[in-house]
Structure formats: structure tokens, C-alpha cells
Scaffold this motif. Structure first.
Motif, PDB file in Angstrom:
ATOM      1  N   GLY A 219       0.831  -1.196   0.000  1.00  0.00           N
ATOM      2  CA  GLY A 219       0.000   0.000   0.000  1.00  0.00           C
ATOM      3  C   GLY A 219       0.861   1.240   0.000  1.00  0.00           C
ATOM      4  O   GLY A 219       1.866   1.323   0.707  1.00  0.00           O
ATOM      5  N   VAL A 220       0.465   2.237  -0.812  1.00  0.00           N
ATOM      6  CA  VAL A 220       1.269   3.444  -1.000  1.00  0.00           C
ATOM      7  C   VAL A 220       0.365   4.659  -0.871  1.00  0.00           C
ATOM      8  O   VAL A 220      -0.785   4.648  -1.317  1.00  0.00           O
ATOM      9  N   SER A 221       0.872   5.701  -0.262  1.00  0.00           N
ATOM     10  CA  SER A 221       0.191   6.992  -0.234  1.00  0.00           C
ATOM     11  C   SER A 221       1.249   8.082  -0.434  1.00  0.00           C
ATOM     12  O   SER A 221       2.429   7.864  -0.138  1.00  0.00           O
ATOM     13  N   PRO A 222       0.845   9.227  -0.992  1.00  0.00           N
ATOM     14  CA  PRO A 222      -0.508   9.648  -1.372  1.00  0.00           C
ATOM     15  C   PRO A 222      -0.877   9.159  -2.763  1.00  0.00           C
ATOM     16  O   PRO A 222      -0.061   8.580  -3.473  1.00  0.00           O
ATOM     17  N   ALA A 223      -2.139   9.454  -3.168  1.00  0.00           N
ATOM     18  CA  ALA A 223      -2.621   9.033  -4.475  1.00  0.00           C
ATOM     19  C   ALA A 223      -1.869   9.696  -5.619  1.00  0.00           C
ATOM     20  O   ALA A 223      -1.748   9.135  -6.708  1.00  0.00           O
ATOM     21  N   SER A 224      -1.340  10.887  -5.371  1.00  0.00           N
ATOM     22  CA  SER A 224      -0.635  11.621  -6.425  1.00  0.00           C
ATOM     23  C   SER A 224       0.655  10.931  -6.852  1.00  0.00           C
ATOM     24  O   SER A 224       1.228  11.277  -7.892  1.00  0.00           O
ATOM     25  N   ALA A 225       1.119   9.964  -6.073  1.00  0.00           N
ATOM     26  CA  ALA A 225       2.373   9.279  -6.409  1.00  0.00           C
ATOM     27  C   ALA A 225       2.158   8.093  -7.345  1.00  0.00           C
ATOM     28  O   ALA A 225       3.117   7.398  -7.687  1.00  0.00           O
ATOM     29  N   ALA A 226       0.924   7.837  -7.767  1.00  0.00           N
ATOM     30  CA  ALA A 226       0.624   6.630  -8.551  1.00  0.00           C
ATOM     31  C   ALA A 226       1.430   6.559  -9.837  1.00  0.00           C
ATOM     32  O   ALA A 226       2.021   5.529 -10.171  1.00  0.00           O
ATOM     33  N   ASP A 227       1.482   7.678 -10.594  1.00  0.00           N
ATOM     34  CA  ASP A 227       2.208   7.653 -11.867  1.00  0.00           C
ATOM     35  C   ASP A 227       3.691   7.432 -11.655  1.00  0.00           C
ATOM     36  O   ASP A 227       4.332   6.690 -12.419  1.00  0.00           O
ATOM     37  N   ALA A 228       4.257   8.064 -10.647  1.00  0.00           N
ATOM     38  CA  ALA A 228       5.686   7.896 -10.380  1.00  0.00           C
ATOM     39  C   ALA A 228       5.990   6.456  -9.963  1.00  0.00           C
ATOM     40  O   ALA A 228       7.011   5.883 -10.375  1.00  0.00           O
ATOM     41  N   VAL A 229       5.129   5.868  -9.153  1.00  0.00           N
ATOM     42  CA  VAL A 229       5.323   4.470  -8.737  1.00  0.00           C
ATOM     43  C   VAL A 229       5.205   3.548  -9.942  1.00  0.00           C
ATOM     44  O   VAL A 229       5.998   2.598 -10.112  1.00  0.00           O
ATOM     45  N   ARG A 230       4.244   3.830 -10.802  1.00  0.00           N
ATOM     46  CA  ARG A 230       4.057   2.987 -11.995  1.00  0.00           C
ATOM     47  C   ARG A 230       5.296   3.041 -12.889  1.00  0.00           C
ATOM     48  O   ARG A 230       5.744   2.011 -13.420  1.00  0.00           O
ATOM     49  N   ALA A 231       5.869   4.230 -13.039  1.00  0.00           N
ATOM     50  CA  ALA A 231       7.071   4.361 -13.864  1.00  0.00           C
ATOM     51  C   ALA A 231       8.260   3.652 -13.230  1.00  0.00           C
ATOM     52  O   ALA A 231       9.065   3.014 -13.922  1.00  0.00           O
ATOM     53  N   ALA A 232       8.379   3.739 -11.908  1.00  0.00           N
ATOM     54  CA  ALA A 232       9.523   3.117 -11.225  1.00  0.00           C
ATOM     55  C   ALA A 232       9.458   1.596 -11.270  1.00  0.00           C
ATOM     56  O   ALA A 232      10.505   0.930 -11.230  1.00  0.00           O
ATOM     57  N   LEU A 233       8.265   1.031 -11.347  1.00  0.00           N
ATOM     58  CA  LEU A 233       8.110  -0.429 -11.315  1.00  0.00           C
ATOM     59  C   LEU A 233       7.950  -1.043 -12.699  1.00  0.00           C
ATOM     60  O   LEU A 233       7.733  -2.253 -12.801  1.00  0.00           O
ATOM     61  N   ARG A 234       8.079  -0.222 -13.745  1.00  0.00           N
ATOM     62  CA  ARG A 234       7.928  -0.764 -15.093  1.00  0.00           C
ATOM     63  C   ARG A 234       8.993  -1.828 -15.359  1.00  0.00           C
ATOM     64  O   ARG A 234      10.182  -1.622 -15.123  1.00  0.00           O
TER      65      ARG A 234
END
Length: 823
Positions: A219-234
């Protein structure tokens, strides 16, 4: 023209009532199937325990395949994905990578494993264990007590506490991979509706999960970090979810249920539409046949064929519009009824709600109107094309010969049905054979419907001799059957459809269930079977019990070979020959270990493998596995398509508990005492029977609607045919026929119709089921005699009811009054 249409509808309400009822039922059925399909395509599941995590990271729950085709200098790339059966886990290092992403404030990991408290499962909720650190996902807060610290301490949710009558300070047992006694040190304020949550200390949770260095979700917060997390885990295999996507990651069963709804809604809707077209066409044909004199009179007064067809088409449009609109609306509550039935059978999770949109309603209404118009135009084709000078004579005396086009169409359907039967015999998977099975039975019935008058005349000729053995009623029945071939054909068709479809659906399930349970019973050599959830460590304790010669752990799951789904069982190889006989045809199970697998004959044929070949597959949690095939065995229906080592499969399933097969003479008290919670003595074929029963129940509910619709069509058609004979009944009464003789005549006619329909329906079902059984089991279909007699008896009861009630109503007025009214 419109005025004539409205006048006809107003003065022939009874004649059009049958068509209206058939269309209404058809629209309701198609709409309900459309709602199921729409739910599968657009349905979503809201997160529950993950509601407090704005961003959720989980493993990829799909097997993906990319196909590149080159044709005429162009390159086409197709990407397909299929869901896996178990939860995909992530390395704990992924959480460390997420913590380093700019903008991320909080990172919470969790492990998920099966854990149940006895007495808390009466509400049907799934129950899972977690470490207390993941309580922040919801977030869970304590209503009483404290967080778990020691290894024997737990915190439970409020609903579980109420169901099991527990509170802070209580002691209870928990069934999991390592069952034990625990002390409740806290109860949460939150009470999840669809799942029970049991929280352990972090160290105990990691041990019970049995996957060191792995996590089930982040689980990760805040919601605004979703795109950055998605890019880091590609490129890591991790997937990032927000919104309702978190619900799909939380409730894996909901996602698989969506996929099942798509296939079920499409197959059921397509079958329902085919049956509806056949039934509606028969109803309109009978309705137009009953109006033969009226239509012939219109031709005699210079109405053109185009005007006749236009009038009948507009009548069908009006009746279809009314029946389709009301039926489509009635399909909505029918869809909710289906939802409740599927939930009760466990085929649909309670948190996947139906998607009710305008498309299924509009599509059902449009399909019904189109079916009505097409059926009416086709049925009116012959009547509209006769010459005016022959019109009245043609209406009074039907020609003996069938039109050439109809004969050719019927022969074409016979050829198509034979081809489908041959194809069905070559199919070896239930997913492929089920829709073809229904289509085969329907095409056979269409052929019977097209050639119906010829079949009816032949049947009438055969039945004339035994019917004439009866007194007056028998002679009258034989004469009516001989002269009323078209009417006889119109009532035989729906009865044949009902008998054939019912037998096909019912005995297709009994064939598969009987074959699976028979193979499981024949292949189980063990003296005792314990299950269904025997905890880890039980096998070792049982093996040390006096009199036990072997104990085999058995675990069931599914795997993917490419994108295809295969059932798999994991077994402990030691002592396997004393507890299980798979019916090995080639190779040997002696070489079964962590790097090998055995394959059923059916799967080996589909995959084109033999002993010594390498088989590449994907385990239930998405882990690639490439075992070497060491054996090919015969009993795949009873034990699964693939067999691997128990240790391999247990490490890649959500719940590693399964069956325990015990060989030897150990007392039952020793076995039950050693097995602990989650295990009880079972019959050798209990698991196969339970699986077959669950699949059969879902199919019975789904296809039962089509059978019910066909039964309504039977009653509808017979009632229309009987009501139209009021003038004939009155004339018979005037020439001295008693009511007893008349009802005897009707009874003999109806029994003759039932006999013909039963023979035709049985022949259709037999051809279809023999092909189905040949492909799926390699043997003959299993048909319980009592069930078959019940099918025929039900058809006979419906036919008699639909004949005698309208006949009683038709005979109520005095004979003279009846004739004057009709004339």
C-alpha cells in the motif's frame, strides 16, 4: 393497411396471445443474459480492506501472450491475457524500490494466508490472516484491547467476534497451515462485510504465510504518487492499482467471476436467442395456419402477395414491440434472480453487483422484434404467393407435399447437424464442447421442424393401427392425426425441443459427473481419505501411526499451458503406488519429483507431449515451470490433467491444505485425532463428486431457464392448437359424439404426439450425448433411467394439461351456439 392490422389484432386477441407470450418470455430471457454479459464486461468491485490505501501494488494476475503475424507484407501483433488461479506475490525488494520513489510518504506491506476461526464462517465470508502492520490499509482501529505482540496473540474484526462469540481475553483455535490456539488481545471497530480479517504478529504472520522474502501487496500513499510508482516499477512484473482497480486485486474471485459471466452470458444468451427464434417461428406459423381462410379470402378479393406479407409483417412488429418491451423490462428482475442463485452456489461473489444499463434492455427488445418480423414473414411466404383463384380451395385443403425450398433447408440442417455431431466427438474440453453441444441439439431440432409435416404424416401412418384398436376415440384420433399433419407438426416441434434440450443438458452433466467420480473411486487405493483441508504436518504424524503403510498428500489447483487452463494435482511421490492408481499408459510415476510431471491422455493429445518431453507451463501464482514428462495416465477426469510433486504445487497456491490419502489398517480414531481441524473422513470420490455437483448446479440454473421457456412454448402451442378446434368439437358433439369419447380422442392424440416427440427428442439427445461422451470421456453417456422417465413424464403432463384445459373451455357453450358464433 394499418387499420386492417389493428382490426385483426383486436378481433383475434386469442390467436395473437400465444405469439405475444412467446415473445415476452424470449425478450425476458435475452435481457437477463445480456445483463449478465454486461456485468462481466463492465462490472467492478469496490475495495474493502484496501480502502485506506490510495495506491496498491500487487503481482500481475495474468498470463500474457503476444502473437506476431506477417501477411502480405504487413505485421499484425495480437496481445492476449488470461487470469491465473492463485494470488501472485512480489519480492519484498519491490517495497524498498517504492520507498525510494519521490513523492511517496507511506509504504505498507502485507502477507495474506488462509486462517479461520471455527464458528465464524456461518455468514459465508472468506477468512484470511495478515500481519498487524497491514491494518493501516483499511485502516483498522481498535475498539478494545491492543495490537498482537506475542506469537499466540491475535486481533479479530468486529463481525468475526460477534459470529464466534469472542471478546478481548477469549481463547480460540485458528485453522491455518499450522493450526493452534490463540488469545484474542483486540477487537477492531471495523467489520468487513465480505471477508473476515484475523491479524497476527508480524513474525507469526510471516511464518504462517510460508513465503519468506515475499509480500502479497504493497500500500502506498498519497494518491498523487501513482504515476511515479508505476514508472519506477515498469518491467518488474508488478502492477499498480487505483480506484476500483484495488478491488480487483483484493478480491481475486470477483475477477474470475467476471470472466465466467462473459462466457456464460454470451453462451446462454446465444442459445436463448436461437431457441427463441425457433419457438417464435413455430408460434407464428401456427397462428397464420389458423388464419388460412381469412388470408385466402383476402387473396380472393385481389390482395397482392406483397400486401399480405406487409400486413402480417406489421402485425408481427406490433406484437413484437409490445411483447419485446414488456419482456425486456421483465428481464431485469430475472437477472437479479439469477444473480441471487449464482451467489448461493458460490459462482458469483457477493460484492460483484449487476451492471444494469440500457443496452441489454434495448438489445433484447430489438432482437425480439426482429425475430417476430422474420418469423412472421417466413411463415406467411407460402400463403401470400398462392393464386387468387386457388385461395379458398387451398385454405380448405392443405397440399400433401412440402415446398421444395423447405425440403432443401431441412436436408441442409440435417447435414449441418451431422457435421456438428462429428465435430463434437472430436472436442475434449468442457469449455469447447458445452456450446457446441447445445448448438448441435438445436440444429437437429430445426431440421425436425422444417421437415415436420413429412415426419408427422409418417408418424400418423405408423400410429394409425394401434389407435384404431380403441373404440370411437381411437378411430377419431387416427383420422385427425392423418388429416392434420401440419397441426401435428406444429405441436411436435416444441415438445421435441423441450425433450431433446432437457435430456441433453441433464445427462451431459450426469455423464461428466459419473465419469469423474467413477475414475476417482477406481483410482483411489487408500483405505482412508481425510479432507478437505488437512493442515501441514498432519501427514508426518499419520505416517507414524500404527498400521499406516503410506500417506499421500493431495493438493488441487489449475495451471496455464500457454493461455489454456488445465487442472493439476500435487501429490507426495513416496508411497504413491499404495494410495493412488492413475492408470498409467506409458512411462512411470516412479520418476515423479520436483522437476517432473505426469500428464493425462487427453492433455497429452492436446499438448502433443509424451514421456521425455519438456512441458512449459505457468503455475497458479504466475511462476513459470518447465517439468519433464515422466508418465501419461488415463484417469484425468478423476484426478486432473496434470500431476506434479506436492512440494512444487504447495509453494504456489493460496491455501496449501488439501486431502490426505492413507493406506493401511490404522483405526479411524487414530486418524481423526492426528488430523486436527479441517480434516474429516471422506468417501474416495467425495472431491470429484463435490466439484461435479457444483458445476452441474450452475449449469442447471442457467440452462433451466431455457428449458422453462421451452416448456411455456409447449403449453402455449398446444393451447393455441386445441382452442382453434372449437368448431370441430362442436360438430362432433352434434353428430352424437359424447364428451367422454371426445376427451378420449384428445387424450390419445396427445399421447401420440408425446410419443413421437419423445422418440425424436430422445434420438436428438442420444446423437448429441454419444458424440459428447465420446470426446469427453471416451465412453457412452450416463443416463439414469428414473431421470429419463421423469423428463418424458413431465413432457406428457404438460401436453395433457395444455390440451384438456382449453378443450374444456371450448366445450362449455352448447354445440349449436358455438357453430352460429363461428359462422
Amino acid at each position: 393497411m394499418l387499420g386492417l392490422v389493428l382490426t385483426t389484432l383486436r378481433h383475434r386477441k386469442a390467436g395473437f396471445a400465444g405469439a405475444f407470450l412467446a415473445l415476452l418470455c424470449a425478450a425476458a430471457l435475452v435481457c437477463a443474459c445480456g445483463v449478465l454479459l454486461d456485468t462481466g464486461l463492465r462490472g467492478s468491485v469496490a475495495p474493502e480492506r484496501y480502502a485506506g490505501a490510495p495506491v496498491l501494488v500487487s503481482g500481475d494476475q495474468y498470463v500474457r501472450q503476444t502473437t506476431v503475424k506477417r501477411k502480405k507484407g504487413k505485421v499484425k501483433t495480437k496481445r492476449k491475457a488470461k487470469a491465473i488461479a492463485e494470488r501472485a506475490w512480489l519480492p519484498a525488494s519491490v517495497a524498498d524500490r517504492v520507498r525510494g520513489v519521490p513523492g511517496v510518504r507511506t509504504v505498507v506491506t502485507e502477507v495474506t494466508f488462509p486462517a479461520e476461526i471455527p464458528g465464524a464462517g456461518r455468514e459465508g465470508r472468506e477468512s484470511w490472516g495478515h500481519g498487524w502492520e497491514s491494518a493501516a490499509f483499511t485502516p483498522f482501529t481498535l475498539a478494545s484491547g491492543r495490537a498482537p505482540a506475542a506469537g499466540d496473540e491475535i486481533v479479530i474484526d468486529a463481525r468475526t467476534a460477534r459470529a464466534a462469540h469472542l471478546r478481548t481475553g477469549s481463547r480460540t483455535s485458528v485453522a491455518s497451515s499450522e493450526p493452534g490456539a490463540y488469545r484474542v488481545v483486540g477487537v477492531t471497530r471495523q467489520a468487513p462485510r465480505h471477508q473476515a480479517a484475523i491479524f497476527f504478529s508480524t513474525a507469526r504472520a510471516a511464518r504462517l504465510a510460508g513465503r519468506p522474502g515475499m509480500v502479497s501487496a504493497i500500500g502506498v500513499s498519497p494518491a498523487s504518487a501513482a504515476d511515479a510508482v508505476r514508472a519506477a516499477l515498469r518491467g518488474t512484473g508488478a502492477t499498480v492499482h487505483t480506484g476500483d482497480g484495488r478491488g480487483r486485486a483484493e478480491f481475486l474471485g470477483a475477477e474470475s467471476a467476471r470472466i465466467k459471466l462473459i462466457s456464460m452470458g454470451g453462451a446462454l444468451g446465444g442459445t436463448a436467442l436461437l431457441v427463441a427464434v425457433l419457438v417464435v417461428a413455430g408460434t407464428f406459423a401456427l397462428s397464420i395456419q389458423q388464419r388460412g381462410r381469412e388470408l385466402a379470402l383476402l387473396r380472393a378479393v385481389a390482395a397482392t402477395p406483397r400486401q399480405i406479407r406487409a400486413m402480417i409483417g406489421r402485425e408481427a412488429l406490433l406484437v413484437g414491440a409490445a411483447g419485446g418491451a414488456l419482456g425486456a423490462l421483465a428481464g431485469l428482475p430475472l437477472a437479479f434472480w439469477l444473480r441471487d442463485r449464482f451467489r448461493g452456489l458460490g459462482a458469483l461473489p457477493p460484492n460483484l453487483d449487476l451492471v444494469v444499463g440500457p443496452f441489454p434492455v434495448a438489445a433484447a427488445a430489438a432482437a425480439t422484434v426482429a425475430a417476430a418480423w422474420a418469423a412472421a414473414r417466413v411463415s406467411a411466404r407460402r400463403t401470400s404467393r398462392i393464386r387468387p383463384v386457388e385461395a379458398l380451395g387451398d385454405a380448405a385443403l392443405r397440399p400433401a407435399r412440402l415446398p421444395t425450398v423447405r425440403v432443401l433447408a431441412g436436408l441442409g440442417c440435417l447435414g449441418g447437424a451431422a457435421a456438428l455431431t462429428a465435430v463434437l466427438a472430436s472436442l475434449h474440453t468442457e469449455a469447447a464442447s458445452s456450446p457446441v453441444t447445445m448448438l448441435t441439439a438445436i440444429v437437429w431440432t430445426v431440421a425436425v421442424a422444417l421437415l415436420g409435416p413429412a415426419v408427422a404424416r409418417a408418424a400418423a401412418a405408423l400410429l394409425a393401427v394401434p389407435l384404431r384398436a380403441a373404440p370411437v376415440g381411437g378411430h377419431l384420433a387416427a383420422a385427425n392425426l392423418r388429416t392434420g399433419a401440419r397441426r401435428l407438426a406444429s405441436v411436435i416441434t416444441p415438445l421435441t425441443l423441450m425433450t431433446g434440450l432437457t435430456a441433453t443438458i441433464l445427462f451431459g452433466q450426469t455423464t461428466m459427473g459419473h465419469a469423474a467420480t467413477e475414475q476417482a473411486a477406481d483410482g483411489t487405493l487408500a483405505a482412508h481419505v481425510l479432507g478437505p483441508k488437512v493442515p501441514a504436518g498432519t501427514a508426518e504424524r499419520v505416517r507414524s501411526a500404527p498400521g499406516v503403510t503410506a500417506a499421500t498428500e493431495v493438493l488441487r489447483s489449475t495451471v496455464r499451458v500457454g493461455l489454456e487452463n488445465y487442472g493439476v494435482q500435487g501429490v507426495t511421490p513416496e508411497g504413491l503406488s499404495r494410495t493412488m492408481d492413475l492408470g498409467v499408459r506409458s512411462g512411470s510415476l516412479a520418476g515423479l519429483d520436483s522437476g517432473t510431471a505426469a500428464v493425462s491422455e487427453t492433455a497429452a493429445g492436446r499438448l502433443d507431449v509424451r514421456p521425455g518431453d519438456r512441458l512449459r507451463l505457468t503455475l497458479g501464482d504466475g511462476t513459470p515451470f518447465a517439468p519433464r514428462v515422466v508418465a501419461v495416465y488415463a484417469r484425468g477426469l478423476g484426478f486432473g490433467d496434470l500431476t506434479v510433486s506436492h512440494g512444487v504445487l504447495a509453494a504456489h497456491v493460496d491455501d496449501p491444505r488439501g486431502l490426505l490419502l492413507v493406506a493401511g489398517t490404522a483405526p479411524r480414531s487414530v486418524l481423526t485425532g492426528a488430523s486436527g481441524p479441517g480434516a474429516a473422513p471422506l468417501a474416495p470420490s467425495a472431491v470429484a463428486e463435490a466439484k461435479a455437483a457444483a458445476n452441474a448446479d450452475v449449469n442447471y440454473v442457467a440452462m433451466g431457464l431455457i428449458i422453462a421457456f421451452t416448456a411455456i412454448a409447449v403449453v402455449n402451442t398446444l393451447a393455441m392448437a386445441t382452442s382453434d378446434r372449437a368448431r370441430e368439437f362442436a360438430l362432433l358433439r352434434l353428430v352424437g359424439t359424447t364428451r367422454r369419447q371426445l376427451f378420449r380422442m384428445l387424450g390419445l392424440e396427445t399421447l401420440a404426439v408425446v410419443l413421437v416427440a419423445a422418440v425424436l427428442g430422445t434420438a436428438i439427445a442420444a446423437a448429441t450425448l454419444c458424440a459428447f461422451a465420446s470426446g469427453m470421456t471416451g465412453g457412452l453417456p450416463h443416463v439414469p433411467p428414473a431421470a429419463y422417465l421423469a423428463v418424458v413424464a413431465s413432457a406428457a403432463a404438460l401436453a395433457l394439461l395444455a390440451t384438456f384445459l382449453p378443450a374444456r373451455l371450448a366445450l362449455r357453450p352448447p354445440p349449436a351456439t358455438t357453430i352460429n358464433t363461428r359462422e
